[in-house]
Design a protein around this motif. Structure first.
Motif, mmCIF file in Angstrom:
data_model
loop_
_atom_site.group_PDB
_atom_site.id
_atom_site.type_symbol
_atom_site.label_atom_id
_atom_site.label_comp_id
_atom_site.label_asym_id
_atom_site.label_seq_id
_atom_site.Cartn_x
_atom_site.Cartn_y
_atom_site.Cartn_z
ATOM 1 N N CYS A 1 0.718 -1.264 -0.045
ATOM 2 C CA CYS A 1 -0.060 -0.029 0.084
ATOM 3 C C CYS A 1 1.015 1.405 0.013
ATOM 4 N N ARG B 1 0.468 3.562 3.208
ATOM 5 C CA ARG B 1 0.924 2.993 4.250
ATOM 6 C C ARG B 1 2.455 3.018 4.337
ATOM 7 N N LYS B 2 3.341 3.000 3.206
ATOM 8 C CA LYS B 2 4.522 3.061 2.864
ATOM 9 C C LYS B 2 4.876 4.586 3.343
ATOM 10 N N THR C 1 2.904 7.160 4.863
ATOM 11 C CA THR C 1 2.703 7.742 6.258
ATOM 12 C C THR C 1 2.764 6.653 7.426
ATOM 13 N N GLY C 2 2.911 5.376 7.334
ATOM 14 C CA GLY C 2 2.758 4.417 8.188
ATOM 15 C C GLY C 2 1.526 4.125 8.883
ATOM 16 N N TRP C 3 0.396 4.736 8.123
ATOM 17 C CA TRP C 3 -0.842 4.593 8.654
ATOM 18 C C TRP C 3 -1.524 3.489 7.638
ATOM 19 N N LEU C 4 -2.589 2.785 8.169
ATOM 20 C CA LEU C 4 -3.295 1.940 7.431
ATOM 21 C C LEU C 4 -4.386 2.957 6.508
ATOM 22 N N CYS C 5 -4.449 2.829 5.375
ATOM 23 C CA CYS C 5 -5.442 3.320 4.491
ATOM 24 C C CYS C 5 -6.874 2.465 4.975
ATOM 25 N N CYS D 1 -6.461 -0.887 3.365
ATOM 26 C CA CYS D 1 -5.388 -1.817 3.718
ATOM 27 C C CYS D 1 -6.037 -3.039 4.209
ATOM 28 N N ASN E 1 -6.933 3.645 12.588
ATOM 29 C CA ASN E 1 -5.704 4.086 12.886
ATOM 30 C C ASN E 1 -5.775 4.629 14.277
#
Length: 122
Positions: free
Chosen positions: A32, A35-36, A38-42, A45, A116
């Protein structure tokens, strides 16, 4: 449906099957980009994991991959089929149905935010 549209759906199906085989054989999945970065799950995801789990009839794994899409996926699939049937008849989705899809999109985004929040602060 136009012949061109049938070819597009056929290619989407073929690419999906090839991606499934590739992922099962190599274990390499498309990451994703959200995610790569921001580190957050879209909100989406876990879709690949969801489909891979469903292909193995692992419903628990599919649910844990993306609970929102697991629960609402059948409704979304029904919407796609309904839209397809209407287009075959030369008609469009009714206004109320379009509004429902916008509400669905808002709920999907809210799911992504809540997911998140719970992940980082829960």
């Amino acid at each position: 449906m136009k012949n061109r549209d049938r070819w597009i759906w056929l290619w989407i199906l073929i690419i999906g099957i090839l991606y499934y085989i590739w992922a099962r054989v190599t274990g390499i999945w498309i990451p994703c980009p959200f995610r790569k970065i921001t580190g957050w799950l879209c909100p989406g995801c876990g879709i690949t994991t969801l489909f891979m789990s469903l292909a193995r009839f692992d419903f628990r794994g599919a649910f844990h991959a993306n609970p929102f899409l697991f629960i609402t996926g059948p409704v979304l699939l029904a919407e796609v089929i309904y839209d397809y049937v209407l287009r075959m008849k030369g008609r469009k989705l009714p206004k109320w149905n379009q509004i429902c899809l916008y509400i669905y999109l808002v709920m999907l985004i809210a799911f992504g935010i809540i997911r998140n929040f719970v992940r980082f602060y829960g």
